[in-house]
Design a protein around this motif. Structure first.
Motif, PDB file in Angstrom:
ATOM      1  N   ALA A   8      56.828  10.991 -10.462  1.00  0.00           N
ATOM      2  CA  ALA A   8      56.356  12.313 -10.894  1.00  0.00           C
ATOM      3  C   ALA A   8      57.509  13.292 -11.046  1.00  0.00           C
ATOM      4  O   ALA A   8      57.485  14.157 -11.932  1.00  0.00           O
ATOM      5  N   VAL A   9      58.521  13.145 -10.206  1.00  0.00           N
ATOM      6  CA  VAL A   9      59.676  14.051 -10.261  1.00  0.00           C
ATOM      7  C   VAL A   9      60.706  13.563 -11.271  1.00  0.00           C
ATOM      8  O   VAL A   9      61.532  14.336 -11.750  1.00  0.00           O
ATOM      9  N   GLY A  10      60.657  12.280 -11.590  1.00  0.00           N
ATOM     10  CA  GLY A  10      61.621  11.724 -12.526  1.00  0.00           C
ATOM     11  C   GLY A  10      62.966  11.454 -11.896  1.00  0.00           C
ATOM     12  O   GLY A  10      64.014  11.632 -12.534  1.00  0.00           O
ATOM     13  N   VAL A  11      62.940  11.032 -10.620  1.00  0.00           N
ATOM     14  CA  VAL A  11      64.164  10.792  -9.868  1.00  0.00           C
ATOM     15  C   VAL A  11      64.091   9.413  -9.241  1.00  0.00           C
ATOM     16  O   VAL A  11      63.007   8.963  -8.827  1.00  0.00           O
ATOM     17  N   ASN A  12      65.239   8.725  -9.170  1.00  0.00           N
ATOM     18  CA  ASN A  12      65.293   7.441  -8.488  1.00  0.00           C
ATOM     19  C   ASN A  12      64.800   7.577  -7.059  1.00  0.00           C
ATOM     20  O   ASN A  12      65.106   8.540  -6.377  1.00  0.00           O
ATOM     21  N   ARG A  13      64.016   6.578  -6.620  1.00  0.00           N
ATOM     22  CA  ARG A  13      63.397   6.664  -5.295  1.00  0.00           C
ATOM     23  C   ARG A  13      64.444   6.834  -4.197  1.00  0.00           C
ATOM     24  O   ARG A  13      64.267   7.656  -3.298  1.00  0.00           O
ATOM     25  N   ARG A  14      65.514   6.065  -4.245  1.00  0.00           N
ATOM     26  CA  ARG A  14      66.525   6.155  -3.193  1.00  0.00           C
ATOM     27  C   ARG A  14      67.211   7.512  -3.184  1.00  0.00           C
ATOM     28  O   ARG A  14      67.514   8.069  -2.129  1.00  0.00           O
ATOM     29  N   VAL A  15      67.466   8.032  -4.360  1.00  0.00           N
ATOM     30  CA  VAL A  15      68.093   9.359  -4.457  1.00  0.00           C
ATOM     31  C   VAL A  15      67.170  10.417  -3.851  1.00  0.00           C
ATOM     32  O   VAL A  15      67.605  11.297  -3.106  1.00  0.00           O
ATOM     33  N   LEU A  16      65.880  10.318  -4.174  1.00  0.00           N
ATOM     34  CA  LEU A  16      64.926  11.296  -3.654  1.00  0.00           C
ATOM     35  C   LEU A  16      64.769  11.156  -2.139  1.00  0.00           C
ATOM     36  O   LEU A  16      64.676  12.161  -1.418  1.00  0.00           O
ATOM     37  N   GLU A  17      64.724   9.927  -1.638  1.00  0.00           N
ATOM     38  CA  GLU A  17      64.633   9.714  -0.191  1.00  0.00           C
ATOM     39  C   GLU A  17      65.818  10.363   0.519  1.00  0.00           C
ATOM     40  O   GLU A  17      65.669  11.011   1.560  1.00  0.00           O
ATOM     41  N   LYS A  18      67.005  10.181  -0.024  1.00  0.00           N
ATOM     42  CA  LYS A  18      68.209  10.750   0.579  1.00  0.00           C
ATOM     43  C   LYS A  18      68.143  12.275   0.585  1.00  0.00           C
ATOM     44  O   LYS A  18      68.486  12.930   1.583  1.00  0.00           O
ATOM     45  N   ALA A  19      67.680  12.853  -0.536  1.00  0.00           N
ATOM     46  CA  ALA A  19      67.564  14.314  -0.623  1.00  0.00           C
ATOM     47  C   ALA A  19      66.514  14.835   0.356  1.00  0.00           C
ATOM     48  O   ALA A  19      66.696  15.890   0.988  1.00  0.00           O
ATOM     49  N   PHE A  20      65.410  14.095   0.489  1.00  0.00           N
ATOM     50  CA  PHE A  20      64.355  14.467   1.431  1.00  0.00           C
ATOM     51  C   PHE A  20      64.900  14.547   2.853  1.00  0.00           C
ATOM     52  O   PHE A  20      64.680  15.519   3.580  1.00  0.00           O
ATOM     53  N   ARG A  21      65.615  13.492   3.252  1.00  0.00           N
ATOM     54  CA  ARG A  21      66.127  13.456   4.631  1.00  0.00           C
ATOM     55  C   ARG A  21      67.169  14.539   4.856  1.00  0.00           C
ATOM     56  O   ARG A  21      67.254  15.105   5.954  1.00  0.00           O
ATOM     57  N   ALA A  22      67.940  14.869   3.842  1.00  0.00           N
ATOM     58  CA  ALA A  22      68.933  15.936   3.978  1.00  0.00           C
ATOM     59  C   ALA A  22      68.264  17.291   4.148  1.00  0.00           C
ATOM     60  O   ALA A  22      68.721  18.141   4.924  1.00  0.00           O
ATOM     61  N   GLU A  23      67.166  17.511   3.429  1.00  0.00           N
ATOM     62  CA  GLU A  23      66.474  18.803   3.483  1.00  0.00           C
ATOM     63  C   GLU A  23      65.544  18.913   4.701  1.00  0.00           C
ATOM     64  O   GLU A  23      65.485  19.949   5.363  1.00  0.00           O
ATOM     65  N   LEU A  24      64.783  17.839   4.976  1.00  0.00           N
ATOM     66  CA  LEU A  24      63.676  17.929   5.936  1.00  0.00           C
ATOM     67  C   LEU A  24      63.887  17.117   7.206  1.00  0.00           C
ATOM     68  O   LEU A  24      63.156  17.304   8.188  1.00  0.00           O
ATOM     69  N   GLY A  25      64.847  16.208   7.196  1.00  0.00           N
ATOM     70  CA  GLY A  25      65.082  15.395   8.380  1.00  0.00           C
ATOM     71  C   GLY A  25      64.146  14.213   8.501  1.00  0.00           C
ATOM     72  O   GLY A  25      64.144  13.522   9.526  1.00  0.00           O
ATOM     73  N   HIS A  26      63.325  13.963   7.477  1.00  0.00           N
ATOM     74  CA  HIS A  26      62.448  12.802   7.467  1.00  0.00           C
ATOM     75  C   HIS A  26      62.193  12.378   6.024  1.00  0.00           C
ATOM     76  O   HIS A  26      62.528  13.091   5.087  1.00  0.00           O
ATOM     77  N   GLY A  27      61.597  11.189   5.880  1.00  0.00           N
ATOM     78  CA  GLY A  27      61.397  10.622   4.564  1.00  0.00           C
ATOM     79  C   GLY A  27      60.120  11.055   3.880  1.00  0.00           C
ATOM     80  O   GLY A  27      59.305  11.808   4.429  1.00  0.00           O
ATOM     81  N   ILE A  28      59.916  10.553   2.655  1.00  0.00           N
ATOM     82  CA  ILE A  28      58.774  10.948   1.835  1.00  0.00           C
ATOM     83  C   ILE A  28      57.471  10.472   2.460  1.00  0.00           C
ATOM     84  O   ILE A  28      56.476  11.209   2.499  1.00  0.00           O
ATOM     85  N   ASN A  29      57.440   9.235   2.945  1.00  0.00           N
ATOM     86  CA  ASN A  29      56.196   8.704   3.505  1.00  0.00           C
ATOM     87  C   ASN A  29      55.757   9.494   4.731  1.00  0.00           C
ATOM     88  O   ASN A  29      54.559   9.754   4.917  1.00  0.00           O
ATOM     89  N   GLU A  30      56.716   9.897   5.573  1.00  0.00           N
ATOM     90  CA  GLU A  30      56.346  10.702   6.739  1.00  0.00           C
ATOM     91  C   GLU A  30      55.776  12.050   6.315  1.00  0.00           C
ATOM     92  O   GLU A  30      54.832  12.562   6.929  1.00  0.00           O
ATOM     93  N   GLU A  31      56.329  12.613   5.243  1.00  0.00           N
ATOM     94  CA  GLU A  31      55.786  13.883   4.748  1.00  0.00           C
ATOM     95  C   GLU A  31      54.365  13.695   4.227  1.00  0.00           C
ATOM     96  O   GLU A  31      53.505  14.572   4.426  1.00  0.00           O
ATOM     97  N   LEU A  32      54.088  12.567   3.594  1.00  0.00           N
ATOM     98  CA  LEU A  32      52.735  12.282   3.129  1.00  0.00           C
ATOM     99  C   LEU A  32      51.776  12.182   4.309  1.00  0.00           C
ATOM    100  O   LEU A  32      50.664  12.743   4.269  1.00  0.00           O
ATOM    101  N   ILE A  33      52.192  11.500   5.359  1.00  0.00           N
ATOM    102  CA  ILE A  33      51.356  11.383   6.560  1.00  0.00           C
ATOM    103  C   ILE A  33      51.089  12.768   7.149  1.00  0.00           C
ATOM    104  O   ILE A  33      49.951  13.104   7.508  1.00  0.00           O
TER     105      ILE A  33
END
Length: 386
Positions: A303-328
């Motif tokens: 949906a964002v148009g970004v590679n999954r690994r790149v987005l995961e890395k950005a997520f952890r840098a911003e929020l301290g956790h991954g995308i799946n944890e944010e979904l939970i």
């Protein structure tokens, strides 16, 4: 013959309907007759003689004179007129402000704004609770002048001048900005001003009100998050105090404070303050679509148009956790909100929040909260009654 029914006047003509529900519930439970003329006419019932008065005087000087001159005992449901000597029940305004501050802290905001209605005690208490919570965490708290700075309610209001001031402040202050307003009416006006200025709510400005008036919160373009001010509970406690006064007991010296019941989160604050625009877009997509049972991490990245690994890395840098944890977390926040604010069954809540089976919700909820959804709901209900 049985005991004569008590006749109680509701002098609540210019305040929230939650007060009416609380007074009506107590009257039903205890066999009172409620005199409700003022709800429909707003006229003072000169010559009325009854057993007691439940009042919200506000700044209606004629109403203050009427209540104080009436021989019946009265209980005031607020601290708005702290200069009037009446027994009273009031909100825990410091706790309302603290909840608002914690709400924005959890979402990562660094810049916050307090918007009062009047310059009176309840406004100052909410501001102080909000400010103390945020400044204790090193966050910036700005303050807008009161919408009505004095107690002279003449019936006129410079709406255009106020909108110009509000618009200037919203343009001037740094973004992302978290705005806490004295009540839902003020908050709705802030959202309207943002719409006129083409400021995104909640992307640039997140807005939180107080009262959780569902008719207002859910009828505007961006549904409004709101502190669940327990107006019904305040009126019920005030009626219980009035009952004791009518029985000849003395008024307590200390004001009874009724705490809020949490926060109803809607779209106006359903955001995290993050610097990375890709993470911000991903969060918006995830929070908008968490209820889709099939939603997974690859869907968010696509949906964002970004590679999954790149987005995961950005997520952890911003929020301290991954995308799946944010979904939970997004799903659990929605579950908690429904447990606290609705009577929906756990099965219905599971289906509305992305859980394919109730057992999946039970396991996830217990893992994070140490109890089942039903146990959580029961604890919240018993805590509210206490």
């Amino acid at each position: 013959m049985g005991e004569k029914r008590k006749s109680v006047l509701l002098a609540l003509s210019d305040t929230h309907h939650g007060f009416y529900r609380g007074a009506a519930r107590y009257a039903r439970d205890h066999g009172w007759h409620l005199v409700t003329d003022m709800i429909y006419t707003a006229d003072l019932p000169h010559g009325w003689r009854g057993d007691g008065i439940l009042s919200f005087i506000g700044y209606r000087h004629g109403l203050a004179e009427f209540v104080l001159s009436n021989p019946a005992p009265a209980v005031e449901i607020s601290l708005v007129r702290d200069d009037i000597d009446l027994p009273r029940v009031a909100a825990d305004n410091h706790e309302i402000g603290r909840l608002a501050g914690e709400h924005f802290k959890e979402r990562g905001f660094r810049n916050c704004l307090w918007v009062p209605f009047m310059d009176d005690l309840p406004n100052r208490e909410r501001r102080d609770g909000f400010r103390k919570t945020l400044e204790g965490a090193g966050l910036a708290v700005h303050e807008m002048p009161a919408a009505r700075p004095d107690r002279d309610r003449s019936g006129t209001h410079d709406w255009a001048g106020r909108r110009q001031l509000v618009s200037g402040e919203l343009k001037r202050l740094p973004k992302p900005l978290a705005v806490f307003c004295y009540n839902d009416c003020i908050a709705a006006d802030i959202i309207a001003a943002c719409d006129e200025l083409e400021i995104d709510v909640p992307g640039e400005v997140a807005v939180l009100g107080v009262d959780n008036d569902s008719m207002l919160c859910e009828s505007i373009n961006t549904p409004l998050s709101s502190v669940r001010h327990d107006l019904e509970g305040m009126a019920y406690e005030a009626a219980a105090l009035l009952d004791r006064l009518m029985a000849g007991k003395k008024a307590p010296r200390k004001v009874k404070r009724v705490p809020p019941k949490g926060i109803a989160t809607r779209r106006s604050t359903d955001i995290l303050a993050v610097d990375d625009p890709q993470v911000a877009r991903a969060l918006r997509f995830l929070w908008d679509h968490y209820a889709r049972a099939t939603l997974a991490v690859p869907d968010v990245a696509d949906a964002v148009g970004v590679n999954r690994r790149v987005l995961e890395k950005a997520f952890r840098a911003e929020l301290g956790h991954g995308i799946n944890e944010e979904l939970i977390q997004a799903r659990l926040r929605a579950v908690v909100n429904r447990l606290e604010t609705t009577d929906l069954s756990v099965t219905d809540i599971a289906s509305q929040t992305g859980y394919t089976r109730p057992n999946h919700l039970f396991r996830t909820f217990r893992k994070h909260f140490g109890m089942s959804p039903r146990e959580y709901r029961n604890a919240v209900v018993s805590g509210a009654k206490g």
